[in-house]
Design a protein around this motif. Structure first.
Motif, mmCIF file in Angstrom:
data_model
loop_
_atom_site.group_PDB
_atom_site.id
_atom_site.type_symbol
_atom_site.label_atom_id
_atom_site.label_comp_id
_atom_site.label_asym_id
_atom_site.label_seq_id
_atom_site.Cartn_x
_atom_site.Cartn_y
_atom_site.Cartn_z
ATOM 1 N N ALA A 118 41.222 21.390 53.669
ATOM 2 C CA ALA A 118 42.302 22.220 53.133
ATOM 3 C C ALA A 118 41.852 23.000 51.909
ATOM 4 N N CYS A 119 41.130 22.331 51.016
ATOM 5 C CA CYS A 119 40.686 22.998 49.791
ATOM 6 C C CYS A 119 39.651 24.085 50.083
ATOM 7 N N LEU A 120 38.808 23.868 51.085
ATOM 8 C CA LEU A 120 37.832 24.885 51.461
ATOM 9 C C LEU A 120 38.536 26.135 51.970
ATOM 10 N N MET A 121 39.573 25.958 52.790
ATOM 11 C CA MET A 121 40.304 27.112 53.313
ATOM 12 C C MET A 121 41.016 27.869 52.200
ATOM 13 N N ILE A 122 41.617 27.143 51.279
ATOM 14 C CA ILE A 122 42.305 27.796 50.163
ATOM 15 C C ILE A 122 41.299 28.510 49.263
ATOM 16 N N ALA A 123 40.158 27.888 49.041
ATOM 17 C CA ALA A 123 39.122 28.533 48.233
ATOM 18 C C ALA A 123 38.635 29.818 48.885
ATOM 19 N N CYS A 124 38.505 29.808 50.206
ATOM 20 C CA CYS A 124 38.085 31.026 50.917
ATOM 21 C C CYS A 124 39.143 32.111 50.820
ATOM 22 N N LEU A 125 40.414 31.738 50.877
ATOM 23 C CA LEU A 125 41.484 32.720 50.692
ATOM 24 C C LEU A 125 41.433 33.310 49.289
ATOM 25 N N TYR A 126 41.199 32.460 48.313
ATOM 26 C CA TYR A 126 41.039 32.918 46.930
ATOM 27 C C TYR A 126 39.902 33.930 46.841
ATOM 28 N N LEU A 127 38.805 33.606 47.477
ATOM 29 C CA LEU A 127 37.642 34.485 47.476
ATOM 30 C C LEU A 127 37.948 35.817 48.141
ATOM 31 N N SER A 128 38.650 35.787 49.253
ATOM 32 C CA SER A 128 38.939 37.012 49.998
ATOM 33 C C SER A 128 39.836 37.966 49.213
ATOM 34 N N VAL A 129 40.601 37.423 48.281
ATOM 35 C CA VAL A 129 41.453 38.268 47.435
ATOM 36 C C VAL A 129 40.701 38.742 46.197
ATOM 37 N N MET A 130 39.980 37.829 45.558
ATOM 38 C CA MET A 130 39.397 38.125 44.256
ATOM 39 C C MET A 130 38.157 39.020 44.329
ATOM 40 N N LEU A 131 37.338 38.893 45.367
ATOM 41 C CA LEU A 131 36.129 39.710 45.417
ATOM 42 C C LEU A 131 36.429 41.210 45.505
ATOM 43 N N PRO A 132 37.297 41.666 46.409
ATOM 44 C CA PRO A 132 37.601 43.107 46.415
ATOM 45 C C PRO A 132 38.176 43.596 45.093
ATOM 46 N N LEU A 133 39.053 42.790 44.474
ATOM 47 C CA LEU A 133 39.643 43.197 43.195
ATOM 48 C C LEU A 133 38.583 43.272 42.098
ATOM 49 N N THR A 134 37.630 42.339 42.131
ATOM 50 C CA THR A 134 36.573 42.352 41.122
ATOM 51 C C THR A 134 35.634 43.534 41.322
ATOM 52 N N PHE A 135 35.325 43.864 42.568
ATOM 53 C CA PHE A 135 34.525 45.060 42.836
ATOM 54 C C PHE A 135 35.255 46.309 42.356
ATOM 55 N N ARG A 136 36.580 46.300 42.475
ATOM 56 C CA ARG A 136 37.356 47.483 42.101
ATOM 57 C C ARG A 136 37.515 47.619 40.582
ATOM 58 N N TYR A 137 37.873 46.534 39.901
ATOM 59 C CA TYR A 137 38.242 46.638 38.492
ATOM 60 C C TYR A 137 37.194 46.083 37.535
ATOM 61 N N GLY A 138 36.225 45.329 38.035
ATOM 62 C CA GLY A 138 35.213 44.751 37.168
ATOM 63 C C GLY A 138 35.617 43.388 36.641
ATOM 64 N N ALA A 139 34.627 42.636 36.193
ATOM 65 C CA ALA A 139 34.865 41.249 35.793
ATOM 66 C C ALA A 139 35.715 41.147 34.530
ATOM 67 N N GLU A 140 35.521 42.054 33.579
ATOM 68 C CA GLU A 140 36.226 41.951 32.308
ATOM 69 C C GLU A 140 37.731 42.099 32.497
ATOM 70 N N LYS A 141 38.147 43.079 33.286
ATOM 71 C CA LYS A 141 39.570 43.291 33.527
ATOM 72 C C LYS A 141 40.170 42.174 34.377
ATOM 73 N N ARG B 120 33.966 49.274 51.204
ATOM 74 C CA ARG B 120 34.519 50.618 50.984
ATOM 75 C C ARG B 120 34.749 50.891 49.502
ATOM 76 N N ILE B 121 35.218 49.876 48.769
ATOM 77 C CA ILE B 121 35.455 50.052 47.328
ATOM 78 C C ILE B 121 34.145 50.327 46.602
ATOM 79 N N PHE B 122 33.130 49.515 46.865
ATOM 80 C CA PHE B 122 31.870 49.653 46.140
ATOM 81 C C PHE B 122 31.117 50.902 46.556
ATOM 82 N N ALA B 123 31.303 51.344 47.785
ATOM 83 C CA ALA B 123 30.648 52.566 48.249
ATOM 84 C C ALA B 123 31.155 53.789 47.489
ATOM 85 N N LYS B 124 32.439 53.747 47.099
ATOM 86 C CA LYS B 124 33.043 54.896 46.419
ATOM 87 C C LYS B 124 33.037 54.748 44.896
ATOM 88 N N LYS B 125 32.658 53.597 44.385
ATOM 89 C CA LYS B 125 32.754 53.339 42.955
ATOM 90 C C LYS B 125 31.705 54.124 42.183
#
Length: 209
Positions: free
Chosen positions: A120-143, A201-206
């Protein structure tokens, strides 16, 4: 991509001592609160390490340097996802070890509970990852720093609050969810695939300065 993975793992060496202290803390929590809690914390913390590498990259202006080398943006995105999955596998091992040790200290290991907690925790962690990685590519780690912590604590309370509530008030509902387990890996893989495409797509256009 191998070189990028080595670079990130070398960066994560700085977390070694802190992770050891955290594991000792989690072990004490697991002894008093059960294996489910310790498994969840260790798993999500392992996945969060992948996102933390963005901070080092931003501070060192790594992306600017990387693009001057024969490394494509697609490779850079793919490496972050591979890194996160590798850290997730390491999280599984650490979760099992700490869960077993906590159970041994408490006087017995509930293998069924430990197995379901890890899955269960692995699946939730993967969901967390699937949300956070695109946002981090878009806005950067500091934001994303505050949002990373917010999402972590929200997932933590949803996971363990929901689990405790189902165990105490509706054990039948938990059993029904367990019977649907073959569906969850498919959903997780689909979420990661969509996340990966969005990140590409986000990182290609960044614009990278």
């Amino acid at each position: 991509m191998k070189g990028l993975l080595i670079k990130d793992f070398l960066l994560l060496r700085a977390y070694g001592r802190s992770l050891l202290l955290l594991l000792l803390l989690f072990l004490s929590i697991g002894v008093t609160s059960g294996t489910g809690m310790i498994v969840g914390i260790v798993m999500i913390e392992s996945i969060m390490l992948a996102v933390s590498t963005f901070s080092y990259d931003d501070m060192a202006k790594w992306n600017t340097y990387m693009l001057s080398m024969p490394v494509s943006r697609k490779t850079a995105v793919r490496e972050k996802y591979v890194l996160a999955l590798l850290l997730g596998l390491m999280g599984i091992v650490l979760s099992l070890l700490t869960g077993l040790l906590a159970g041994a200290i408490r006087g017995g290991v509930d293998w069924k509970e430990l197995g379901w907690a890890v899955a269960a925790c692995l699946m939730i962690a993967c969901l967390y990852l699937s949300v956070m990685l695109p946002l981090t590519f878009r806005y950067g780690a500091e934001k994303m720093r505050i949002l990373l912590l917010a999402v972590f604590f929200v997932l933590f309370f949803i996971l363990f609050g929901g689990y405790t509530l189902l165990i105490k008030s509706a054990p039948g509902a938990l059993a029904s969810l367990v019977r649907l387990w073959p569906v969850f890996p498919v959903l997780i893989v689909a979420a990661l695939a969509v996340s990966y495409v969005i990140s590409q797509r986000i990182f290609a256009k960044k614009e990278i300065l």
